[in-house]
Design a protein around this motif. Structure first.
Motif, PDB file in Angstrom:
ATOM      1  N   SER A 459      51.567  37.988  35.828  1.00  0.00           N
ATOM      2  CA  SER A 459      52.175  39.029  36.662  1.00  0.00           C
ATOM      3  C   SER A 459      51.913  38.789  38.146  1.00  0.00           C
ATOM      4  CB  SER A 459      51.615  40.396  36.277  1.00  0.00           C
ATOM      5  OG  SER A 459      50.250  40.462  36.652  1.00  0.00           O
ATOM      6  N   GLY A 460      50.893  37.983  38.461  1.00  0.00           N
ATOM      7  CA  GLY A 460      50.542  37.746  39.856  1.00  0.00           C
ATOM      8  C   GLY A 460      49.839  38.939  40.490  1.00  0.00           C
ATOM      9  N   GLU A 461      49.426  39.904  39.647  1.00  0.00           N
ATOM     10  CA  GLU A 461      48.753  41.073  40.215  1.00  0.00           C
ATOM     11  C   GLU A 461      47.272  40.835  40.424  1.00  0.00           C
ATOM     12  OE1 GLU A 461      49.695  44.715  38.156  1.00  0.00           O
ATOM     13  OE2 GLU A 461      51.816  44.209  38.527  1.00  0.00           O
ATOM     14  N   GLU A 462      46.732  41.474  41.476  1.00  0.00           N
ATOM     15  CA  GLU A 462      45.295  41.342  41.756  1.00  0.00           C
ATOM     16  C   GLU A 462      44.494  42.034  40.661  1.00  0.00           C
ATOM     17  OE1 GLU A 462      43.654  42.212  45.569  1.00  0.00           O
ATOM     18  OE2 GLU A 462      45.272  41.204  46.655  1.00  0.00           O
ATOM     19  N   LEU A 463      43.468  41.344  40.182  1.00  0.00           N
ATOM     20  CA  LEU A 463      42.572  41.951  39.201  1.00  0.00           C
ATOM     21  C   LEU A 463      41.339  42.418  39.952  1.00  0.00           C
ATOM     22  CD1 LEU A 463      43.018  39.253  36.404  1.00  0.00           C
ATOM     23  CD2 LEU A 463      44.081  41.523  36.544  1.00  0.00           C
ATOM     24  N   HIS A 464      41.231  43.714  40.100  1.00  0.00           N
ATOM     25  CA  HIS A 464      40.130  44.255  40.896  1.00  0.00           C
ATOM     26  C   HIS A 464      38.885  44.431  40.046  1.00  0.00           C
ATOM     27  CE1 HIS A 464      42.743  44.978  44.297  1.00  0.00           C
ATOM     28  NE2 HIS A 464      43.647  45.403  43.440  1.00  0.00           N
ATOM     29  N   GLY A 465      37.772  44.580  40.708  1.00  0.00           N
ATOM     30  CA  GLY A 465      36.529  44.899  40.013  1.00  0.00           C
ATOM     31  C   GLY A 465      35.908  43.675  39.363  1.00  0.00           C
ATOM     32  N   ASN A 466      34.829  43.910  38.638  1.00  0.00           N
ATOM     33  CA  ASN A 466      34.103  42.811  38.017  1.00  0.00           C
ATOM     34  C   ASN A 466      34.460  42.684  36.552  1.00  0.00           C
ATOM     35  OD1 ASN A 466      32.982  42.218  40.442  1.00  0.00           O
ATOM     36  ND2 ASN A 466      31.097  43.396  40.079  1.00  0.00           N
ATOM     37  N   GLY A 467      34.034  41.536  35.967  1.00  0.00           N
ATOM     38  CA  GLY A 467      34.345  41.302  34.566  1.00  0.00           C
ATOM     39  C   GLY A 467      35.812  40.978  34.360  1.00  0.00           C
ATOM     40  N   VAL A 468      36.406  40.184  35.265  1.00  0.00           N
ATOM     41  CA  VAL A 468      37.819  39.817  35.121  1.00  0.00           C
ATOM     42  C   VAL A 468      37.997  38.298  35.142  1.00  0.00           C
ATOM     43  CG1 VAL A 468      38.753  41.967  36.074  1.00  0.00           C
ATOM     44  CG2 VAL A 468      38.200  40.083  37.623  1.00  0.00           C
TER      45      VAL A 468
END
Ligand code: WTA
Length: 655
Positions: A459-468
């Motif tokens: 999707s090209g979307e930013e994966l925020h936060g940890n554990g990604v």
């Protein structure tokens, strides 16, 4: 990811106890790192503007810190500024401290060593630059450098930089054909080379390879030949010139050609997903700044230290840390001509003890090899000078990391697993010795000014936060990033800036754990990493298909205990090539690229797995070789499923 971050190594006591063992680290707490990091991201112009003034000498000051961006790939750092890279790497240190050692050369044979001071380096660079001028080479011309690991290679880099000539260094392990392609692409007018090289007790016939390459390089007017061994080699006057005769005629001072901050400093060819290697172009000020600041902070370099990087100057690690970072910062750098196991597997440690190396930098493949050979080769050598030990080029497995830390570092050194690329110019994710607790296998946290983001690849979307988990991109330009692909800006845009709009795309998969630490997973494109050497599947395939008997070829990377990955290739033969032997095909790749690219295994098969539209499904081949034929995944697009059992049989027979 739960097992990954179970083990945290705090910053070694020894680094923080500056009273007992000085020096005090430049950055000595996580909080100090965070504060500086935050500033570098929130106020990049103030941050880099100040550092550029502190770390570089400007002949004309800059007014703007950064212009342009990722949309057009028109990034320019310090655009009004003028400077000279060789002045920054040599003159200013030679003027202040002419007797300081700039380069320590450790030749292939133990006992063959010498040092070059900054004062001597200034004269050596001046003489060679004057010789280059006498061939009417000018700013903006390109010169190919195909040299063994001798100090003269560095002199060649700097003599080019002194005149604003763009150097294009080709690793001396590349074949004549690969050298030819790189000389042609860059239209180089001069080749700087040597009679022969020596490595691990063997002779490399460098000049012969150059002669072979030059059969089809009309732009080359001269070949400058440094005498490394003094053997009789073919010599073609008036094209060929002896280095020693040429510099003898020259005045040892050459005024530096002052260039714009954004003028090109060098080209370095690297492999990508498609066949033809790309000439990655780095410019002057931004690159030098990135090299010097990472040299200072990632290796925690202090006055009096001896920096020992074991890479070859033909790769970016050699460019940035053996040459530019170290010398721009006024350090002492080691040029090591040999291998980790010549004449014995103690060679690295003898060199560390002999030259009292303080920072030692090598690749996981060497660490894994030495670990397998046993710790007895490390024992008995005085490694007490070491403070920082680094790794680069590919993911380092935790077992190798722990061995490096315990057996080499004695638990007292900072281990820096440094992640970067030819294109990033300098280290972008890495621990800092006095500030960042480490986790074996993780490159830890971003360097100043580097804003990593993890994207969902689809999707090209930013994966925020940890554990990604996802693909690694960077959100902001940093000074040492590559500016273009030589003569092909669209390829630069297509490869790095267009895949995910608004970001620089690395081509690497990555995870961010619960503590925000980064774990580089390796390439997600068709790049194979063998012993830290970047190879593209397409390049290997085109070398194979160049053989008369070959109809089609598919190359894949297969995991390997020592080299990280190894190349395996599946080949179909033409009817009239049915007698072609595997041996010939291996030779074909050695001829087309170099010995280091030779496939470990070649399977001759009747057909390759393809989609109905004719695309080779390398994913299927990778699974078959890994013994995971029961997990081939979605085969609905496969044109002829009956090929699968044949491939499995073939692989089983040969393993
Ligand atoms: C890989 C070498 C994991 C990565 C400086 C990258 C690494 C490619 C690391 C660039 C590391 C480099 N951990 N992977 N510490 N360092 N890589 O251009 O896949 O020869 O994209 O530059 O090597 O290779 P290059």
């Amino acid at each position: 990811m739960s097992t990954e971050h179970s083990k945290i190594h705090p910053v070694p006591e020894r680094l923080l106890d500056a009273k007992k063992v000085p020096p005090k680290p430049h950055i000595d707490s996580f909080e100090a790192y965070q504060k500086m990091y935050r500033k570098s991201i929130m106020e990049p112009e103030a941050f880099w503007g100040q550092l550029a003034k502190e770390l570089l000498h400007w002949h004309k000051p800059f007014e703007t810190v950064l212009s342009g961006g990722f949309d057009y790939g028109d990034i320019a750092w310090f655009p009004e500024g003028e400077l000279n890279a060789s002045y920054n790497c040599v003159d200013r240190h030679a003027l202040a401290n002419p007797d300081k050692v700039a380069i320590i050369y450790e030749g292939d044979e133990p006992g063959n060593d010498r040092t070059i001071t900054y004062g001597e380096l200034l004269r050596d660079v001046g003489r060679l630059a004057n010789a280059l001028k006498s061939y009417r080479l000018r700013k903006g011309d390109t010169v190919a450098i195909y040299m063994p690991m001798v100090p003269e290679a560095i002199i060649a880099f700097l003599a080019c930089a002194r005149l604003g000539i763009i150097h294009s260094v080709v690793f001396a392990g590349f074949s004549a054909e690969a050298l030819r392609d790189r000389i042609r692409d860059a239209s180089s007018k001069l080749v700087i080379t040597a009679d022969e090289g020596r490595r691990g007790g063997k002779t490399i016939h460098i000049k012969k390879i150059v002669d072979e390459a030059l059969k089809e390089c009309p732009t080359v007017e001269h070949v400058l030949v440094y005498q490394r061994t003094g053997s009789d080699v073919p010599f073609k006057s008036p094209r060929d010139l002896w280095w020693h005769e040429e510099i003898e005629k020259q005045r040892p001072y050459c005024p530096p050609e002052i260039v714009n901050s954004e003028d090109a400093l060098f080209l370095l060819y690297t492999s990508g997903s498609t066949g033809k290697p790309k000439g990655i172009l780095h410019t002057t000020a931004g690159y030098l700044l990135g090299a010097a600041i990472t040299f200072k902070y990632v290796f925690d370099y202090h006055e009096g230290d001896v920096f020992g990087c074991m890479a070859d100057i033909g790769w970016i690690t050699g460019h940035t840390y053996i040459v530019y970072g170290s010398l721009c910062y006024g350090g002492t750098t080691v040029v090591f001509e040999s291998t980790p196991i010549y004449p014995t597997p103690s060679r690295y440690w003898e060199v560390v003890a002999k030259h009292k190396i303080t920072q030692f930098y090598t690749a996981p493949t060497a660490i894994r090899l030495l670990r397998r050979l046993g710790h007895q080769h490390v024992e008995g050598h005085d490694l007490s000078s070491l403070r920082v030990i680094g790794s680069v080029g590919e993911p380092i497995n935790p077992e190798a990391w722990e061995w490096y830390n315990e057996v080499v570092g004695k638990g007292k050194c900072a281990v820096v697993d440094t992640y970067w690329q030819t294109e990033t110019g300098s280290i972008v994710i890495s621990p800092l010795p006095g500030a960042i607790p480490t986790k074996p296998g993780s490159a830890t946290v971003p360097f100043f000014g580097v804003d990593p983001v993890i994207l969902d690849p689809t999707s090209g979307e930013e994966l925020h936060g940890n554990g990604v988990e996802g693909v690694l991109v960077f959100k902001q330009p940093w000074p040492s990033m590559a500016r273009t692909v030589y003569n092909n800006h669209n390829r630069y845009l297509d490869t790095y800036l267009k895949p995910y709009k608004g970001y620089y795309y690395t081509g690497d998969g990555v995870g961010r754990d619960e503590d925000g630490y980064y774990w580089i997973r390796g390439r997600v494109d068709d790049v194979i990493n063998v012993s830290g050497h970047r190879l593209s599947t397409a390049e290997i395939e085109s070398a194979l298909v160049a053989h008369d008997g070959v109809a089609e070829a598919a190359a894949i990377g297969v995991s390997h205990e020592i080299t990280g990955q190894a190349v395996h290739a599946f080949v179909t033969l033409k009817a009239r090539g049915e007698n072609t032997e595997v041996k010939e095909l291996v030779l074909q790749v050695q001829k087309g690229i170099g010995t280091f690219a030779a496939p470990k295994k070649i399977y001759l098969v009747p057909d390759l797995p393809k989609t109905r539209s004719g695309k080779i499904m390398r994913r299927v081949l990778r699974k078959v070789v890994a013994g995971e034929s029961d997990q081939l995944g979605d085969l609905s697009t496969l044109a002829d499923p009956s090929i699968i059992p044949t491939l499995i049989n073939k692989v089983n027979q040969e393993q």
